[in-house]
Design a protein around this motif. Structure first.
Motif, PDB file in Angstrom:
ATOM      1  N   PRO A 175       0.820  -1.230   0.000  1.00  0.00           N
ATOM      2  CA  PRO A 175       0.000   0.000   0.000  1.00  0.00           C
ATOM      3  C   PRO A 175       0.852   1.278   0.000  1.00  0.00           C
ATOM      4  CG  PRO A 175      -0.901  -1.589   1.553  1.00  0.00           C
ATOM      5  CD  PRO A 175       0.399  -2.163   1.070  1.00  0.00           C
ATOM      6  N   THR A 176       2.011   1.244   0.657  1.00  0.00           N
ATOM      7  CA  THR A 176       2.887   2.433   0.617  1.00  0.00           C
ATOM      8  C   THR A 176       3.434   2.642  -0.795  1.00  0.00           C
ATOM      9  OG1 THR A 176       3.482   2.036   2.897  1.00  0.00           O
ATOM     10  CG2 THR A 176       4.916   3.528   1.689  1.00  0.00           C
ATOM     11  N   LEU A 177       3.789   1.542  -1.446  1.00  0.00           N
ATOM     12  CA  LEU A 177       4.252   1.633  -2.847  1.00  0.00           C
ATOM     13  C   LEU A 177       3.167   2.324  -3.684  1.00  0.00           C
ATOM     14  CD1 LEU A 177       6.017   0.397  -5.389  1.00  0.00           C
ATOM     15  CD2 LEU A 177       4.279  -1.368  -5.343  1.00  0.00           C
ATOM     16  N   VAL A 178       1.917   1.923  -3.470  1.00  0.00           N
ATOM     17  CA  VAL A 178       0.806   2.505  -4.251  1.00  0.00           C
ATOM     18  C   VAL A 178       0.682   4.000  -3.954  1.00  0.00           C
ATOM     19  CG1 VAL A 178      -1.693   2.453  -4.658  1.00  0.00           C
ATOM     20  CG2 VAL A 178      -0.429   0.303  -4.369  1.00  0.00           C
ATOM     21  N   SER A 179       0.792   4.380  -2.673  1.00  0.00           N
ATOM     22  CA  SER A 179       0.601   5.815  -2.379  1.00  0.00           C
ATOM     23  C   SER A 179       1.761   6.650  -2.932  1.00  0.00           C
ATOM     24  CB  SER A 179       0.370   6.050  -0.880  1.00  0.00           C
ATOM     25  OG  SER A 179       1.456   5.572  -0.166  1.00  0.00           O
ATOM     26  N   ILE A 180       2.966   6.087  -2.989  1.00  0.00           N
ATOM     27  CA  ILE A 180       4.080   6.844  -3.614  1.00  0.00           C
ATOM     28  C   ILE A 180       3.785   7.038  -5.110  1.00  0.00           C
ATOM     29  CG2 ILE A 180       6.550   6.822  -4.177  1.00  0.00           C
ATOM     30  CD1 ILE A 180       7.036   5.181  -1.630  1.00  0.00           C
ATOM     31  N   LEU A 181       3.297   5.978  -5.736  1.00  0.00           N
ATOM     32  CA  LEU A 181       2.970   6.088  -7.177  1.00  0.00           C
ATOM     33  C   LEU A 181       1.878   7.131  -7.397  1.00  0.00           C
ATOM     34  CD1 LEU A 181       3.012   2.365  -8.430  1.00  0.00           C
ATOM     35  CD2 LEU A 181       4.601   4.202  -9.054  1.00  0.00           C
ATOM     36  N   GLU A 182       0.851   7.125  -6.545  1.00  0.00           N
ATOM     37  CA  GLU A 182      -0.248   8.099  -6.680  1.00  0.00           C
ATOM     38  C   GLU A 182       0.307   9.517  -6.627  1.00  0.00           C
ATOM     39  OE1 GLU A 182      -4.153   5.937  -4.728  1.00  0.00           O
ATOM     40  OE2 GLU A 182      -2.676   6.751  -3.366  1.00  0.00           O
ATOM     41  N   ARG A 183       1.241   9.718  -5.707  1.00  0.00           N
ATOM     42  CA  ARG A 183       1.814  11.069  -5.552  1.00  0.00           C
ATOM     43  C   ARG A 183       2.593  11.471  -6.819  1.00  0.00           C
ATOM     44  NH1 ARG A 183       5.252  10.527  -0.904  1.00  0.00           N
ATOM     45  NH2 ARG A 183       3.621   9.182  -0.119  1.00  0.00           N
ATOM     46  N   HIS A 184       3.419  10.550  -7.324  1.00  0.00           N
ATOM     47  CA  HIS A 184       4.226  10.880  -8.508  1.00  0.00           C
ATOM     48  C   HIS A 184       3.363  11.045  -9.763  1.00  0.00           C
ATOM     49  CE1 HIS A 184       7.883  10.631  -6.366  1.00  0.00           C
ATOM     50  NE2 HIS A 184       7.965   9.313  -6.283  1.00  0.00           N
ATOM     51  N   LEU A 185       2.312  10.242  -9.839  1.00  0.00           N
ATOM     52  CA  LEU A 185       1.466  10.277 -11.041  1.00  0.00           C
ATOM     53  C   LEU A 185       0.371  11.340 -10.953  1.00  0.00           C
ATOM     54  CD1 LEU A 185       1.057   6.397 -11.437  1.00  0.00           C
ATOM     55  CD2 LEU A 185       2.363   7.881 -12.956  1.00  0.00           C
ATOM     56  N   LYS A 186       0.147  11.807  -9.733  1.00  0.00           N
ATOM     57  CA  LYS A 186      -0.917  12.782  -9.465  1.00  0.00           C
ATOM     58  C   LYS A 186      -2.281  12.221  -9.873  1.00  0.00           C
ATOM     59  CE  LYS A 186       2.159  16.748  -9.975  1.00  0.00           C
ATOM     60  NZ  LYS A 186       3.364  16.078 -10.457  1.00  0.00           N
ATOM     61  N   VAL A 187      -2.453  10.952  -9.660  1.00  0.00           N
ATOM     62  CA  VAL A 187      -3.729  10.290  -9.960  1.00  0.00           C
ATOM     63  C   VAL A 187      -4.020   9.322  -8.814  1.00  0.00           C
ATOM     64  CG1 VAL A 187      -5.024   8.857 -11.604  1.00  0.00           C
ATOM     65  CG2 VAL A 187      -3.167  10.315 -12.442  1.00  0.00           C
ATOM     66  N   LYS A 188      -5.277   9.282  -8.388  1.00  0.00           N
ATOM     67  CA  LYS A 188      -5.680   8.377  -7.308  1.00  0.00           C
ATOM     68  C   LYS A 188      -5.933   6.974  -7.885  1.00  0.00           C
ATOM     69  CE  LYS A 188      -6.712   8.798  -2.838  1.00  0.00           C
ATOM     70  NZ  LYS A 188      -5.383   8.542  -2.316  1.00  0.00           N
ATOM     71  N   ALA A 189      -5.422   5.972  -7.211  1.00  0.00           N
ATOM     72  CA  ALA A 189      -5.628   4.591  -7.685  1.00  0.00           C
ATOM     73  C   ALA A 189      -6.986   4.060  -7.247  1.00  0.00           C
ATOM     74  CB  ALA A 189      -4.524   3.699  -7.115  1.00  0.00           C
ATOM     75  N   LYS A 190      -7.581   3.228  -8.115  1.00  0.00           N
ATOM     76  CA  LYS A 190      -8.805   2.518  -7.712  1.00  0.00           C
ATOM     77  C   LYS A 190      -8.357   1.151  -7.205  1.00  0.00           C
ATOM     78  CE  LYS A 190     -11.466   4.707 -11.370  1.00  0.00           C
ATOM     79  NZ  LYS A 190     -11.744   4.620 -12.792  1.00  0.00           N
TER      80      LYS A 190
END
Ligand SMILES: O=C(O)[C@H]1O[C@H](OP(=O)(O)OP(=O)(O)OC[C@H]2O[C@@H](n3ccc(=O)[nH]c3=O)[C@H](O)[C@@H]2O)[C@H](O)[C@@H](O)[C@H]1O
Length: 435
Positions: free
Chosen positions: A363-378
């Motif tokens: 889940p931390t990996l996902v939140s780092i990606l969300e921040r870099h991509l500026k898109v919220k994951a589903k």
């Protein structure tokens, strides 16, 4: 009078008109005609078979020639040039001439370029299989070509090709990175793991053991060999006899197989246990890569969760740190002692963890990606299926640190930023993803 030919080839087959006056003559002609007919038919059939067979062999050899992606004077010249050492290193170590297997793969392409940049000779080998999009492998190959590295297209299991390569070049080292990767895919295609990670490895070791001089071998094992080990951090001295996937089992088998070649033939062997390597030009089948693609496309991602709702964690390791570990291993590998298949003395046999030493949850990996991509994951959070996954990995790297100063310097936050930058430049993103 009709000629014999007329008799043999009547206008109505099967109906031969007999116009001979004397019975004896007639019988003689009939008998002679039927024997000759049979004889001629036999000849005709033999000729037909022979021409069919020679046509087949012509087609076969033509086919082989057209399909062969290796061989020929020009090809040999390219191999030789690519293997040429450009720069000698100080300290009497000289430069290396390295055969890199899996050179169009993720780690293989990075290591090949790093070796070439420091002046070593590099020849790549890759079978460009379609486990994931081969166009990415072709793009990596173009990058290698631009850096002066020739990539041979061929399979590890092709013993003739390997022996040819060792005939052309006296490789000082083999960096063996070709493998069937992926933990969960082993349930779909178990045979591919045996083909590449067992049979291919043995074919390569056979070629190395017979080569004169024998090269030193550094190869990719995996953190997955720790399997169900729950003693953290994972040390090379821990037991590794409980693999959780066939992938892990084939990597563990590789460690045992390489040990026998070290013991019997004096091959210098170094096995590297990579911990979930990520970064630019990475593997699309891995979580960080497929999550990025799905998040950008607005598609859901599946996040596995361990027993008792505990998050899964990995010791994600950035590619540049892995490359440093590979080069350090090559530089300290020591020499093989055998020649022409005969051992002359003991040779080094080593195994090192190459990890980051700081596990991060998925889940931390996902939140780092969300921040870099500026898109919220589903996110779809589901219990980890019994598909070969392990709950966590964590490397103890003191051995590699002592042997060749291995010290990872890139944390997940920084490494993923570089990955995302590469991903966007490679696939493009203007509200629309090209892939
Ligand atoms: O160190 C290794 O030796 C191996 O590393 C890598 O395997 P793993 O550590 O399993 O990496 P990866 O697939 O990225 O899954 C990462 C995490 O995401 C979770 N994961 C995965 C997929 C998914 O859809 N959802 C999910 O939660 C998943 O449960 C896991 O917790 C290499 O692929 C392998 O070839 C080998 O080199």
């Amino acid at each position: 009078m009709r000629s014999l030919e007329d008799e043999l080839f009547p206008s109505t087959p099967g109906k031969v008109k007999i116009e001979r006056t004397n019975m004896l003559n007639r019988q003689f002609y009939r008998c002679f005609a039927s024997t000759s007919t049979m004889f001629l038919w036999a000849l005709f059939l033999i000729a037909l078979t022979a021409s069919y067979l020679s046509f087949q062999s012509f087609v076969d050899s033509g086919h082989r020639y057209l399909n062969a992606s290796w061989g020929g004077i020009q090809w040999e010249k390219q191999v030789r040039n690519s293997a040429q050492i450009q720069k000698q290193r100080g300290g009497g170590s000289g430069g290396f001439s390295v055969l890199v297997t899996g050179s169009a793969g993720f780690v293989g392409s990075h290591v090949s370029i790093a070796l070439k940049k420091r002046g070593d000779g590099v020849v790549g080998l890759d079978n460009f299989n379609n486990y994931y999009d081969p166009s990415l492998k072709k793009a990596r190959k173009s990058l290698l070509n631009k850096n002066g590295i020739f990539v041979v297209e061929g399979d590890l299991n092709d013993a003739r090709l390997l022996s040819k390569l060792f005939d052309i070049v006296a490789f000082t080292h083999v960096m063996h990175l070709a493998a069937q990767a992926g933990v969960r895919y082993a349930m779909e295609n178990p045979g591919s793991y045996v083909h590449s990670n067992i049979a291919g490895l043995v074919t390569l070791l056979e070629a190395c053991k017979s080569a004169n001089p024998q090269p030193s071998i550094v190869w990719a094992s995996s953190s997955s060999v720790y399997g169900l080990n729950d003693k953290v951090p994972f040390s090379e001295l821990d037991q590794t006899d409980q693999p959780a996937s066939l992938y892990a089992a084939t990597k563990k088998a590789g460690e045992e197989i390489t040990h026998t070649y070290n013991h019997i033939y004096g091959l210098s062997i170094t096995g590297l246990r990579f911990f979930t390597v990520y970064g630019p030009w990475g593997r699309p089948d891995m979580a960080y890569f497929s999550f990025t693609r799905n998040i950008l496309q607005g598609k859901p991602i599946t996040v596995y969760r361990g027993k008792n709702r505990v998050d899964l964690a990995r010791d994600f390791t950035y590619i540049d740190d892995i490359v440093k570990g590979c080069l350090g291993s090559l530089d300290t590998s020591g020499k093989s002692t055998g020649s022409g298949g005969k051992k002359r003395g003991p040779a080094p046999y080593r195994i090192f963890n190459l990890g980051n030493t700081s596990p991060v949850t998925v889940p931390t990996l996902v939140s780092i990606l969300e921040r870099h991509l500026k898109v919220k994951a589903k996110k779809n959070i589901v219990d980890m299926p019994g598909n070969g996954d392990v709950p966590f990995t964590h490397a103890n790297i003191s051995l590699a640190s002592r042997e060749f100063g291995y010290k990872p310097t890139t944390d997940l936050q920084t490494g993923l930023k570089k990955f995302v930058k590469w991903y966007l430049s490679y696939y493009g993103y203007n509200g629309k993803i090209v892939d």
